[in-house]
Design an enzyme around this catalytic site. Structure first.
Site, short mmCIF file in Angstrom:
data_model
loop_
_atom_site.label_atom_id
_atom_site.label_comp_id
_atom_site.label_asym_id
_atom_site.label_seq_id
_atom_site.Cartn_x
_atom_site.Cartn_y
_atom_site.Cartn_z
N ASP A 149 -2.62 3.92 -3.82
CA ASP A 149 -1.26 3.75 -4.33
C ASP A 149 -0.68 5.00 -4.98
O ASP A 149 0.18 4.91 -5.85
CB ASP A 149 -1.25 2.62 -5.35
CG ASP A 149 -2.36 2.75 -6.39
OD1 ASP A 149 -2.79 3.90 -6.66
OD2 ASP A 149 -2.80 1.73 -6.93
N GLU B 254 -7.61 -0.33 1.07
CA GLU B 254 -7.35 -0.96 -0.23
C GLU B 254 -5.91 -1.46 -0.30
O GLU B 254 -5.17 -1.18 -1.23
CB GLU B 254 -7.66 -0.02 -1.39
CG GLU B 254 -7.84 -0.75 -2.73
CD GLU B 254 -8.11 0.19 -3.89
OE1 GLU B 254 -9.18 0.07 -4.48
OE2 GLU B 254 -7.24 1.04 -4.19
N GLU C 152 2.54 3.40 -9.35
CA GLU C 152 1.61 2.95 -8.32
C GLU C 152 2.03 1.64 -7.65
O GLU C 152 1.85 1.47 -6.43
CB GLU C 152 0.20 2.81 -8.90
CG GLU C 152 -0.49 4.14 -9.20
CD GLU C 152 -0.07 4.75 -10.53
OE1 GLU C 152 -0.58 5.84 -10.84
OE2 GLU C 152 0.74 4.14 -11.25
N HIS D 226 -5.71 7.75 -18.94
CA HIS D 226 -4.81 8.79 -18.44
C HIS D 226 -3.55 8.26 -17.77
O HIS D 226 -2.73 9.03 -17.29
CB HIS D 226 -5.56 9.65 -17.40
CG HIS D 226 -5.95 8.88 -16.17
ND1 HIS D 226 -7.11 8.16 -16.09
CD2 HIS D 226 -5.32 8.72 -14.99
CE1 HIS D 226 -7.18 7.59 -14.91
NE2 HIS D 226 -6.10 7.91 -14.22
N ARG E 287 0.14 6.94 -16.86
CA ARG E 287 1.46 7.31 -17.40
C ARG E 287 2.05 6.24 -18.30
O ARG E 287 2.70 6.54 -19.29
CB ARG E 287 2.43 7.59 -16.24
CG ARG E 287 2.17 8.89 -15.49
CD ARG E 287 3.27 9.11 -14.43
NE ARG E 287 3.08 10.37 -13.73
CZ ARG E 287 2.36 10.51 -12.64
NH1 ARG E 287 1.74 9.46 -12.12
NH2 ARG E 287 2.25 11.68 -12.05
N HIS F 187 -8.77 13.80 -19.67
CA HIS F 187 -7.93 14.28 -18.57
C HIS F 187 -7.20 15.54 -19.00
O HIS F 187 -6.83 15.71 -20.17
CB HIS F 187 -6.92 13.19 -18.19
CG HIS F 187 -6.31 13.35 -16.84
ND1 HIS F 187 -5.30 14.23 -16.57
CD2 HIS F 187 -6.59 12.73 -15.66
CE1 HIS F 187 -4.96 14.15 -15.29
NE2 HIS F 187 -5.73 13.25 -14.72
#
Length: 376
Positions: A97, A119, A133, A211, A213, A244
């Site tokens: 994604d 997936e 995503e 990590h 957003r 990250h």
């Protein structure tokens, strides 16, 4: 001979596509795969490809410092289109994604090349969680010819969206294929990693990732404050956080967590190291989709710092628990786990892997067989 154009741009994509790429290479009479790297997460991507002994045939090198999503989308769309025109593949294979997935799928559609989505069917029902995503995978689904669903639940989500049954197949998740391959190698290499991470040899190890957003800002701050409180409450536990490189993550994490004796802020671990660390962990606190699938196989207690998950199978099975970024919920949940009887992190009992709701380690074979069936 089928020529799949396999596009990847981030570390999770590389991990989940590597078993399929390796299987296609082994079936050289049937497949001539073309591996294309967009370089969306360049450094971490190269680590994984090197580990699985995969060399990209096409390297677009698109990542730039400070690049916006719009800039990445535009550059990826054009670069992948140019590569497809030159390669003339039989199909385009994408996984998951990411922005790479969305743009490669649209580029393939514009060139009238069928898309294989590994997936497929993961959904939260909320376009803003995870962001972007959820949008990316829905766009990919519109143009996909072969939807390789990891679970029956994912397949049902596709059916509800009106996808024809002939285009859906439950294959399991290739992440389990990769995990089975990697765990054996890294357990045999344990002496190396125990020297690098001596604190990971403790009985109570909490492995952390964070990590996404949607958690930037207050969500990440609250999560860090919870970790700090947990480290004070449980001085015997060792908290390991591979941080990250994104400044929106690294800055707040170091500001809030640096200086605690039992919190270890380490550079991003490459795939083989991270597999070993998961294998050592008693508790995993994560916002990662892939880790939600992997960690239950290794006997860890998994707490997901998201409000919604597109991977409900682990939650339904009691293998993972949604805690969001609520400080008190994180503290209470992880504390209960650390105060309970020892979990089975680091166990060599592979029956847990075989019983994983996300697959039995044969997903790559099933996907390749389906591609051969349709495109030959």
């Amino acid at each position: 001979m089928i020529r799949p154009f396999i596009v990847l741009g981030t570390r999770p994509e590389a991990v989940k596509l590597a078993p399929l790429i390796r299987h296609c290479l082994e079936r050289s009479d049937d497949f001539d795969p073309i591996v294309c790297s967009t370089g969306q997460h360049r450094e971490m991507l190269e680590q994984v490809l090197g580990y699985f002994e995969i060399q990209p045939d096409v390297d677009l090198r698109l990542m730039k410092h400070g690049q916006t999503l719009a800039e990445l989308t535009a550059s990826c769309m054009q670069a992948v289109t140019d590569a497809l025109i030159k390669a003339k593949p039989d199909c385009v294979v994408v996984q998951g994604d990411t922005t790479t997935v969305m743009t490669a799928s649209v580029a393939a559609f514009y060139q009238k090349i069928p898309v294989v989505h590994v997936e497929a069917g993961l959904r939260t029902g909320d376009l803003w969680a995870p962001w972007p995503e959820e949008f990316n995978r829905r766009v990919a689904a519109i143009v996909t010819r072969l939807h390789c669903a990891p679970t029956e639940g994912a397949a049902n989500a596709l059916r509800r969206e009106g996808i024809d049954e002939s285009k859906i197949r439950v294959t399991g998740n290739t992440v389990i294929d990769a995990l089975l391959w990697a765990v054996g190698r890294e357990r045999a290499n344990s002496e190396t990693w125990s020297q690098k991470y001596p604190f990971a040899m403790a009985d109570d190890v909490v492995l952390i990732t964070g990590h996404r957003r949607e958690n930037f800002g207050q969500g990440l701050a609250d999560m860090c404050d919870a970790i700090a409180e947990l480290s004070d409450r449980h001085p015997q536990a060792q908290f390991i956080y591979p941080v990250h490189l994104n400044p929106n993550v690294k800055g707040p994490v170091y500001q809030r967590l640096d200086g605690h004796d039992n919190i270890h802020l380490v550079p991003p671990a490459d795939y083989r190291e991270f597999v070993w660390l998961m294998d050592r962990a008693r508790v995993v606190l994560t916002d990662s989709g892939g880790v939600q699938e992997e960690a239950p196989s290794l006997g860890c207690d998994v707490f997901v710092t998201r409000e919604k998950t597109e991977r409900p199978e682990a939650v339904d099975a009691g293998l993972a628990h949604l805690v969001g970024t609520d400080r008190q919920k994180i503290v209470d949940s992880v504390s209960r786990s650390l105060q309970s009887a020892p979990a089975s992190g680091g166990s060599t009992d592979e029956t847990k892997i075989r019983n994983n709701p996300y697959g039995d380690g044969t997903a790559s074979v099933q996907i390749a067989d389906w591609m051969a069936e349709v495109f030959s």
